[in-house]
Design a protein around this motif. Sequence first.
Motif, mmCIF file in Angstrom:
data_model
loop_
_atom_site.group_PDB
_atom_site.id
_atom_site.type_symbol
_atom_site.label_atom_id
_atom_site.label_comp_id
_atom_site.label_asym_id
_atom_site.label_seq_id
_atom_site.Cartn_x
_atom_site.Cartn_y
_atom_site.Cartn_z
ATOM 1 N N VAL A 206 1.061 -0.930 -0.012
ATOM 2 C CA VAL A 206 -0.003 -0.009 -0.195
ATOM 3 C C VAL A 206 0.850 1.542 0.147
ATOM 4 N N GLU A 207 2.024 1.491 0.620
ATOM 5 C CA GLU A 207 2.104 2.470 1.063
ATOM 6 C C GLU A 207 3.348 2.911 -0.614
ATOM 7 N N ARG A 208 4.081 1.877 -0.829
ATOM 8 C CA ARG A 208 4.821 2.126 -2.098
ATOM 9 C C ARG A 208 3.574 2.487 -3.204
ATOM 10 N N ILE A 209 2.834 1.962 -2.931
ATOM 11 C CA ILE A 209 1.511 2.464 -4.912
ATOM 12 C C ILE A 209 1.423 3.608 -4.153
ATOM 13 N N GLN A 210 0.960 4.015 -2.901
ATOM 14 C CA GLN A 210 0.818 5.328 -2.801
ATOM 15 C C GLN A 210 1.926 7.042 -2.329
ATOM 16 N N ASP A 211 3.215 5.871 -2.237
ATOM 17 C CA ASP A 211 4.487 6.309 -2.557
ATOM 18 C C ASP A 211 4.865 7.042 -3.882
ATOM 19 N N SER A 212 4.821 6.005 -4.364
ATOM 20 C CA SER A 212 4.579 5.988 -6.162
ATOM 21 C C SER A 212 3.827 7.630 -6.694
ATOM 22 N N ARG A 213 2.327 7.217 -6.348
ATOM 23 C CA ARG A 213 1.037 7.855 -7.118
ATOM 24 C C ARG A 213 2.151 9.125 -6.703
ATOM 25 N N LEU A 214 2.123 9.665 -5.295
ATOM 26 C CA LEU A 214 2.674 11.020 -4.171
ATOM 27 C C LEU A 214 3.923 11.133 -5.310
ATOM 28 N N ALA A 215 4.601 10.553 -6.026
ATOM 29 C CA ALA A 215 5.750 10.955 -6.320
ATOM 30 C C ALA A 215 4.945 11.401 -8.025
ATOM 31 N N GLY A 216 4.253 11.003 -8.732
ATOM 32 C CA GLY A 216 3.694 11.396 -9.895
ATOM 33 C C GLY A 216 3.603 10.522 -10.710
ATOM 34 N N LYS A 237 -6.996 -7.182 -1.768
ATOM 35 C CA LYS A 237 -6.319 -5.808 -0.635
ATOM 36 C C LYS A 237 -6.505 -4.745 -1.349
ATOM 37 N N ILE A 238 -5.554 -5.540 -2.699
ATOM 38 C CA ILE A 238 -5.550 -3.476 -3.293
ATOM 39 C C ILE A 238 -6.953 -2.372 -3.173
ATOM 40 N N HIS A 239 -7.970 -3.983 -3.665
ATOM 41 C CA HIS A 239 -8.536 -2.329 -4.244
ATOM 42 C C HIS A 239 -9.235 -2.552 -3.148
ATOM 43 N N ASP A 240 -9.519 -3.324 -1.698
ATOM 44 C CA ASP A 240 -10.296 -3.181 -0.673
ATOM 45 C C ASP A 240 -9.438 -1.733 0.334
ATOM 46 N N SER A 241 -7.818 -1.477 -0.394
ATOM 47 C CA SER A 241 -7.079 -1.002 0.944
ATOM 48 C C SER A 241 -7.026 0.674 0.052
ATOM 49 N N ILE A 242 -7.499 0.424 -0.941
ATOM 50 C CA ILE A 242 -7.163 1.712 -1.593
ATOM 51 C C ILE A 242 -7.852 2.232 -2.510
ATOM 52 N N GLY A 243 -9.424 1.387 -2.981
ATOM 53 C CA GLY A 243 -9.782 1.796 -4.144
ATOM 54 C C GLY A 243 -9.116 1.530 -5.738
ATOM 55 N N MET A 244 -8.322 1.125 -5.869
ATOM 56 C CA MET A 244 -7.863 0.590 -6.648
ATOM 57 C C MET A 244 -8.708 -0.694 -7.904
ATOM 58 N N GLU A 245 -8.430 -0.915 -8.571
ATOM 59 C CA GLU A 245 -8.703 -2.344 -9.303
ATOM 60 C C GLU A 245 -8.001 -2.815 -10.636
ATOM 61 N N PRO A 246 -6.634 -3.216 -9.597
ATOM 62 C CA PRO A 246 -5.942 -4.183 -9.847
ATOM 63 C C PRO A 246 -5.606 -4.964 -11.319
ATOM 64 N N ARG A 247 -5.114 -4.745 -12.615
ATOM 65 C CA ARG A 247 -5.109 -6.163 -13.051
ATOM 66 C C ARG A 247 -4.784 -7.251 -12.492
#
Length: 331
Positions: A206-216, A237-247
Amino acid sequence: MEKIKRIGVLTSGGDSPGMNAAVRAVVRTAVSNDIECIGIRRGYQGLINSDFVNLNSISVGHILSRGGTILYTARSEDFMTEKGRKKAVTTCKMLGLQGIVAIGGDGTFRGALELSRLGIPVVGVPATIDNDIGCTNYTIGFDTACNTAIECIDKLRDTMQSHERCSVVEVMGRNAGFLALYVGIAVGATAVLVPEHPVDFQKDVVERIQDSRLAGNTHFMIVVAEGAGSALDIGKKIHDSIGMEPRITVLGHIQRGGSPNARDRETATRMGYYAVRAFAEGRGNCIIATQEGSIVEIPIEEALQRKKHLQMERYEVMEAMQVSRIRHTEE
Ligand code: ATP
């Protein structure tokens, strides 16, 4: 050991690109040392069932570049029993086999040890895409499997980038994360999950995705070894935590196939050559291994006790490549 005149060669366990190159090298080295070579089909099951084929220099022509194994491979339950192994020994005696070259993974080598205890000398050649055999730096097939996974993930990344999506890709590795980590570094994954590193979902994903998103960043690639969790569960779990719908992509057996690359052809050829050299020079009951670029022979029992650990500094390298971290250092 008496002068060897006839040996058998078999492939066993999961197949890997380069097994054919090893079979070819075993046969051609045998022929040039005046040793006959019999191909045993379907691994140890073939020894039990007398399932064999005569091999010569011509019959192993044009297989160097072919994936899979012309000898077929199998997991033999019968060979796990004493009765099955005794039948295998009877076949060896009937065929006049004075040694067996067994090409496969650590299960294959456990089988080899049992066979050697019944008086049939065995030389093992490590071939598995997992690269998880303790006694050797390298196992035949690993590099080709890495490249296959990288090619697939590069293609996925193109479409992930276009649609600004998150992708979770499951690669092989039930007990070892070598494939996942090498591939993860090579594709610049946002996160890599391996069985050797306990997963802290919040921190490692979760934090890696969020960090990466914050970085653009607008697309994210998560690579998971099958032994560290299922891609489907991680996606949920990614969907439940941050609402993304991973493929979700499970690469599966595609990683085991394909023409072996340069490293696998060359290593398989050298290992096959040295396996027969061991027999020709009166040695046996060893595994042919690579250590610091050289080929060495290690007694089977000792080889089976050796452990190989995933170099966790590679995990640190992967983490250090995160976009957010690069940005922080530049500030
Ligand atoms: P991979 O790692 O690619 O799956 P592997 O060689 O480890 O390859 P296994 O299925 O574990 O694959 O083992 C191959 C075969 O070796 C088994 O099907 C069985 O016939 C034999 N074998 C494995 N362990 C033993 C054992 N303890 N005793 C006798 N035979 C064994």
